[in-house]
Design an enzyme around this catalytic site. Structure first.
Site, short mmCIF file in Angstrom:
data_model
loop_
_atom_site.label_atom_id
_atom_site.label_comp_id
_atom_site.label_asym_id
_atom_site.label_seq_id
_atom_site.Cartn_x
_atom_site.Cartn_y
_atom_site.Cartn_z
N HIS A 158 23.19 7.24 1.06
CA HIS A 158 23.45 5.88 0.59
C HIS A 158 24.91 5.72 0.17
O HIS A 158 25.64 6.71 0.01
CB HIS A 158 22.52 5.54 -0.57
CG HIS A 158 21.07 5.52 -0.18
ND1 HIS A 158 20.34 4.36 -0.10
CD2 HIS A 158 20.22 6.52 0.17
CE1 HIS A 158 19.10 4.63 0.28
NE2 HIS A 158 19.00 5.95 0.44
N SER A 193 21.56 18.99 5.36
CA SER A 193 22.97 19.21 5.59
C SER A 193 23.78 18.87 4.35
O SER A 193 23.31 19.02 3.23
CB SER A 193 23.46 18.43 6.80
OG SER A 193 24.70 18.94 7.24
N ASP A 250 20.06 12.81 -2.68
CA ASP A 250 19.46 13.88 -3.47
C ASP A 250 20.07 15.20 -3.01
O ASP A 250 20.37 15.38 -1.82
CB ASP A 250 17.95 13.95 -3.21
CG ASP A 250 17.18 12.83 -3.88
OD1 ASP A 250 17.82 11.89 -4.40
OD2 ASP A 250 15.94 12.89 -3.88
#
Length: 281
Positions: free
Chosen positions: A145, A246, A88
């Protein structure tokens, strides 16, 4: 002088690592009333949707870090087709790598060899490939991911500073992603070589991977770790996580057309983990 430039400049003398480790200690605090107060304040400030979490009750998490890296329900981020977004956040820059140089922000480019820890041989693989940069803000889901299925071949820890990686700083600190502490993960995929660079930032106390646990902070030198036993991860599988926000920089040896987003723009596009970024061909 603009406020954004001033914010970037005042970061130079700050003891990045000391500040980040102190925040990291606070984020691991197990004093119930304190960690609960921090979590509640964070949820309110950033409007975190806890209904997506496997565990929606904030009080159950033993530490702030456990809450921050919380798992989501399996149906919260369905995988679309092709190459998918790894996290995200905001897709801040993307496109072709031109003669080994990537766009950091308008007016700023940086060299992929520096990003990968000064490895010209590895960098040559991506010299005319493609890249995409996803910035994870504090409000975002902070597990990273796999955009494609891949087999890990090497992990490289690169020491560095811990500048903030928000929009203001990326616009005013040259070579930011090649300056900050980072973890470089090389994969072989059906689409050719792929590298995922997990870039540390101010108050990011640590970076973890699913195969090595917590990796940063390490020593003050570049460390290369190769794997004799293959570590293969499926598309959409978790590969790592940030303890506070980050950036992930992905690079692909073969040119890819990002077909799920519009052409270049400043300000970026909000994306979610599992969203299609490009067709796999």
């Amino acid at each position: 002088m603009t406020p954004a430039k001033l914010f970037a400049l005042i970061q130079y003398p700050i003891p990045h690592h000391l500040l980040s480790r102190l925040v990291g200690c606070l984020a691991e605090c197990r004093v119930g009333w304190l960690k609960n107060a921090l979590i509640k304040l964070f949820i309110k400030q950033f409007k975190v949707d806890m209904s997506e979490a496997v565990e929606p009750d904030p009080a159950v998490y033993p530490t702030f870090n456990a809450f921050f890296t919380r798992a989501l329900r399996v149906d919260a981020r369905p995988l679309e087709d092709g190459l998918v977004c790894p996290a995200d956040g905001t897709l801040s820059q993307w496109g072709r790598i031109e003669e080994g140089r990537l766009i950091q922000a308008k007016g700023h480019r940086f060299n992929i060899s520096e990003l990968l820890g000064g490895d010209p041989l590895r960098a040559s693989t991506y010299r005319n490939g493609s890249f995409a940069t996803v910035y994870l803000s504090p409000k975002d889901y902070h597990r990273v991911h796999m955009p494609l299925a891949g087999t890990l071949t090497e992990m490289v820890y690169v020491p560095g500073r811990l500048f903030s990686v928000n929009d203001s700083t990326t616009r005013h600190v040259p070579g930011l992603f090649a300056r900050n502490e980072r973890l470089v993960c090389h994969f072989e995929t059906e689409q050719g070589p792929m590298v995922m660079v997990l870039v540390g930032a101010m108050i990011v106390a640590a970076i973890e991977t699913v195969w090595s646990g917590q990796v940063t902070p390490l020593s003050g030198r570049v460390e290369r770790i190769r794997f004799d036993q293959p570590i293969t991860l499926e598309r959409g599988a978790e590969m790592g996580r940030f303890k506070l926000g980050s950036t992930v920089v992905m690079a692909f040896a073969n040119p890819l057309e990002l077909d799920a987003v519009s052409p270049a723009r400043d300000g970026g596009i909000e994306v979610r983990m599992g969203q299609q970024l490009a067709s796999a061909s």
